[in-house]
Design an enzyme around this catalytic site. Structure first.
Site, mmCIF file in Angstrom:
data_model
loop_
_atom_site.group_PDB
_atom_site.id
_atom_site.type_symbol
_atom_site.label_atom_id
_atom_site.label_comp_id
_atom_site.label_asym_id
_atom_site.label_seq_id
_atom_site.Cartn_x
_atom_site.Cartn_y
_atom_site.Cartn_z
ATOM 1 N N LYS A 1 0.841 -1.283 0.084
ATOM 2 C CA LYS A 1 -0.112 -0.056 0.256
ATOM 3 C C LYS A 1 0.817 0.978 -0.012
ATOM 4 O O LYS A 1 2.196 1.359 0.341
ATOM 5 C CB LYS A 1 -0.927 0.213 0.878
ATOM 6 C CG LYS A 1 0.111 -0.166 2.120
ATOM 7 C CD LYS A 1 0.295 1.004 2.852
ATOM 8 C CE LYS A 1 1.385 1.624 2.870
ATOM 9 N NZ LYS A 1 2.098 2.162 4.765
ATOM 10 N N HIS A 50 -1.762 -5.241 6.121
ATOM 11 C CA HIS A 50 -0.776 -5.693 7.450
ATOM 12 C C HIS A 50 -1.257 -5.735 8.105
ATOM 13 O O HIS A 50 -1.789 -6.795 9.311
ATOM 14 C CB HIS A 50 0.630 -5.611 7.501
ATOM 15 C CG HIS A 50 1.144 -3.986 8.156
ATOM 16 N ND1 HIS A 50 1.248 -3.116 7.983
ATOM 17 C CD2 HIS A 50 1.747 -3.989 9.573
ATOM 18 C CE1 HIS A 50 1.626 -2.394 8.839
ATOM 19 N NE2 HIS A 50 1.823 -2.883 10.375
ATOM 20 N N LYS A 109 -2.744 -9.080 11.737
ATOM 21 C CA LYS A 109 -2.209 -8.522 13.086
ATOM 22 C C LYS A 109 -3.777 -9.370 13.930
ATOM 23 O O LYS A 109 -4.646 -9.783 13.597
ATOM 24 C CB LYS A 109 -2.405 -7.552 13.136
ATOM 25 C CG LYS A 109 -1.626 -6.107 12.915
ATOM 26 C CD LYS A 109 -1.512 -5.273 13.308
ATOM 27 C CE LYS A 109 -0.975 -3.985 13.428
ATOM 28 N NZ LYS A 109 0.464 -4.034 13.649
ATOM 29 N N GLU A 151 1.220 7.048 17.027
ATOM 30 C CA GLU A 151 2.646 6.531 16.650
ATOM 31 C C GLU A 151 3.837 7.408 17.289
ATOM 32 O O GLU A 151 3.640 8.716 17.088
ATOM 33 C CB GLU A 151 2.807 6.475 15.402
ATOM 34 C CG GLU A 151 2.419 5.504 15.273
ATOM 35 C CD GLU A 151 2.735 4.724 13.630
ATOM 36 O OE1 GLU A 151 3.231 3.689 12.802
ATOM 37 O OE2 GLU A 151 2.567 5.573 12.103
ATOM 38 N N ASP A 203 -1.015 7.021 4.108
ATOM 39 C CA ASP A 203 -0.405 6.387 5.101
ATOM 40 C C ASP A 203 -1.330 5.133 5.587
ATOM 41 O O ASP A 203 -0.992 4.122 5.673
ATOM 42 C CB ASP A 203 1.071 6.703 5.194
ATOM 43 C CG ASP A 203 2.207 5.909 5.684
ATOM 44 O OD1 ASP A 203 2.560 4.999 5.419
ATOM 45 O OD2 ASP A 203 2.346 5.557 7.192
ATOM 46 N N HIS A 211 -4.713 0.752 6.407
ATOM 47 C CA HIS A 211 -5.329 0.377 8.078
ATOM 48 C C HIS A 211 -5.707 0.606 8.527
ATOM 49 O O HIS A 211 -7.476 -0.253 8.746
ATOM 50 C CB HIS A 211 -4.170 0.358 8.106
ATOM 51 C CG HIS A 211 -2.330 -0.012 8.384
ATOM 52 N ND1 HIS A 211 -2.456 -1.041 7.333
ATOM 53 C CD2 HIS A 211 -1.466 0.697 8.188
ATOM 54 C CE1 HIS A 211 -0.670 -0.235 6.439
ATOM 55 N NE2 HIS A 211 -0.269 0.531 7.267
ATOM 56 N N LYS A 228 2.317 10.994 13.150
ATOM 57 C CA LYS A 228 3.793 10.557 14.074
ATOM 58 C C LYS A 228 3.270 11.326 15.042
ATOM 59 O O LYS A 228 3.030 12.572 15.167
ATOM 60 C CB LYS A 228 4.529 10.799 12.403
ATOM 61 C CG LYS A 228 4.750 9.619 11.342
ATOM 62 C CD LYS A 228 4.228 8.654 11.218
ATOM 63 C CE LYS A 228 4.574 7.598 11.098
ATOM 64 N NZ LYS A 228 4.135 6.827 10.737
HETATM 65 C C1 BG6 Z 1 2.992 2.045 8.133
HETATM 66 C C2 BG6 Z 1 2.916 2.706 7.568
HETATM 67 O O1 BG6 Z 1 2.013 0.748 6.711
HETATM 68 O O2 BG6 Z 1 2.094 0.884 9.231
HETATM 69 C C3 BG6 Z 1 3.767 3.054 8.409
HETATM 70 O O3 BG6 Z 1 3.387 2.442 6.503
HETATM 71 C C4 BG6 Z 1 3.590 2.741 10.010
HETATM 72 O O4 BG6 Z 1 3.787 4.674 8.657
HETATM 73 C C5 BG6 Z 1 3.129 1.411 10.174
HETATM 74 O O5 BG6 Z 1 4.207 3.427 10.888
HETATM 75 C C6 BG6 Z 1 2.098 0.921 11.837
HETATM 76 O O6 BG6 Z 1 2.741 -0.699 11.548
HETATM 77 P P1 BG6 Z 1 2.585 -0.760 12.802
HETATM 78 O O7 BG6 Z 1 3.005 -2.392 12.558
HETATM 79 O O8 BG6 Z 1 3.623 -1.183 13.452
HETATM 80 O O9 BG6 Z 1 1.246 -0.045 13.525
#
Ligand code: BG6
Length: 487
Positions: free
Chosen positions: A151, A181, A185, A219, A238, A243, A329
């Site tokens: 993505k 992804h 999870k 995050e 992103d 997600h 972020k």
């Molecule tokens: C990614 C994003 O797909 O997912 C990142 O590009 C983000 O910016 C990350 O930090 C978060 O994934 P996870 O699995 O660490 O929560």
């Protein structure tokens, strides 16, 4: 390392063509993930061909991979496991072209006995995806292969439609795995188990009992080495289109007729079809102070590093229930939660000052960290005279089950599924196009970015967005620590 029973993974040996092999994702997740899958015996035999713009040879790629494991592999890397994995690695710079790539794949396949399959993993930005697809076509690597597309899939409706069409010139739909992804999870899949394997909650999983929902993924991370990617992408593309909306679909969908790719895809797509277009006035875009001074970032950049928004699903189950999504972020805490607030009951029977409702409505919370947790918070009586109420909670932590070691990291799970040809946890072209469609007004007329302090919870206007409710994070109470001592 733990060895898995035969038959859990793919049937055939696999050649993985990892494009973007020296990128951030490859370093943090894909190489460690492939290493784990190979060493634990999930894959009968494996060869990995790294491909990227960097001018490396196979040995320097091995050095790169070893360093990545040192930094990001959570378990111990034994010399024996590393030596075996190192032998499977090869490298072809993109500049070497189609023939060199084909020759490397031929060499890898010649090392296997009997039938094998190819998995092309495109860990490249959207603008580079098509040229790689064409290269794979030109190299004659489409046969016996599957392709995993990272993505964001396109950057808006038009580019996603065009990418899907051009992709179909080379690969058939059943060869394509659009990865998100978050769906790999363990706790995301547990939403389905929790909702549909129990009689308790599904009857109240609707607008009559649920007041609002929050999907909150703050995050603490900054850009890392991804300024180039991030500057052109921003938090909405992103994290949200991919997600957060995917998680929302698991949370909101109707029961599928079975846990198979088509029924699950259909139910998710119905949620997306019922989603109302995202209105720019329901969105807060933020940028952390100092972002414009980061290396590789335009000093005038308008890219958002934070986004909070309200969205609505206009169907019989959810009409009138706001879904609040937030991610960004350099925020105060790293968390991944879904929090479901139930409608409040009439409270007039409780004496004044009892504290009923004082800490928000009762909630169900899912923590989407790999070590997943769940909590149900409710009002209960504080011991002693009179009627004083406190917010209490029932909590479950996967860690307490002793099964935490069985958890596959999200990318590992999804790579394995793609190798097995299982689309259940992957997103469909239709779903993605619809999500871009509901995003059109926002992408065309984004509200201005508001600055926020790194380490905060984002711009102040997020409170207006969620009013009269409040953001669940930061939690008023912490998760219970079973190892904590004290009363
Ligand atoms: C990614 C994003 O797909 O997912 C990142 O590009 C983000 O910016 C990350 O930090 C978060 O994934 P996870 O699995 O660490 O929560």
């Amino acid at each position: 390392m733990r060895k898995v029973p035969a038959g859990v993974g793919p049937k055939y040996p696999q050649v993985v063509v990892l494009v973007g092999a020296t990128g951030d994702l490859a370093r943090r997740k894909l190489l460690p993930g492939l290493f784990h899958l190979a060493c634990a015996g999930f894959i009968p035999a494996l060869r990995v061909i790294g491909v990227s713009l960097d001018d490396l040879d196979a040995d320097s790629f091995r050095t790169f991979a070893r360093k990545a494991l040192g930094e990001f592999f959570a378990r111990t890397v034994t010399d024996a496991d590393w030596d075996a994995f190192a032998e499977t690695l090869d490298y072809v710079p993109l500049s070497a072209g189609a023939d060199a790539l084909k020759a490397a794949v031929d060499r890898a396949e010649a090392s296997f006995e009997g039938e094998c399959r190819r998995l092309h993993y495109l860990s490249v930005p959207p603008a580079a995806a098509l040229s790689v697809v064409r290269l794979l076509g030109e190299a004659g690597l489409v046969e016996r292969s599957r392709i995993v597309m990272e993505k964001p899939f396109g950057t808006d409706l038009e580019s996603a439609v065009s990418l899907n069409a051009k992709l179909h010139d080379v690969f058939a739909e059943d060869q394509i795995f659009r990865i998100d992804h978050f769906l790999g999870k363990e706790p995301a899949q547990n939403i389905l188990a929790f909702r549909f394997a129990n009689g308790l909650f599904e009857p109240i999983w609707n607008r009559n009992f649920i007041d609002h929902v929050q999907i909150d993924v703050p995050e603490t991370l900054g850009l890392g080495q991804r300024a180039g990617f991030y500057e052109a992408t921003g938090a909405y593309r992103d994290m949200v289109v991919t997600h957060l909306f995917q998680i929302l679909a698991f949370m909101a969908m109707e029961p599928p007729t079975s846990l198979e790719p088509v029924p699950i895809g259909e139910e998710k797509n119905k949620v997306f079809r019922s989603m109302l277009p995202i209105a720019p006035r329901d969105v807060v875009r933020g940028q952390y102070i100092g972002y414009r001074q980061e290396e590789g970032v335009d000093p005038q950049s308008d890219t958002e590093t934070f986004i909070a928004l309200k969205c609505s699903i206009d169907n019989w189950r959810w009409a009138g229930v706001p879904f609040f999504l937030r991610t960004g972020k350099r925020l105060a805490e790293g968390q991944r939660i879904i929090s479901i607030a139930f409608r409040e009951p009439p409270k007039s029977m409780f004496p004044a000052g009892s504290g009923v409702g004082a800490q928000g409505p009762d909630h169900l919370t899912f923590d989407l960290a790999d070590a997943s947790k769940m909590s149900l918070s409710f009002y209960g009586k504080r011991p002693g005279p009179g009627m004083r109420l406190d917010k209490l909670s029932l909590q479950f932590a996967m860690r307490d089950t002793g099964l935490i070691g069985e958890v596959l990291e999200a990318y590992e799970r999804l790579i394995l599924d793609a190798m097995r040809g299982d689309h259940t946890l992957f997103t469909t072209a239709e779903g993605i196009e619809r999500l871009w469609e509901v995003s059109t007004a926002l992408l065309e007329e984004p509200p201005p970015v508001r600055l926020y302090e790194p380490g905060s919870w984002g711009p102040k206007s997020i409170h207006q967005l969620v009013a009269p409710h409040a953001w669940r994070l930061p939690f008023e109470r912490s998760w219970r620590d079973p190892n904590a001592t004290g009363s």
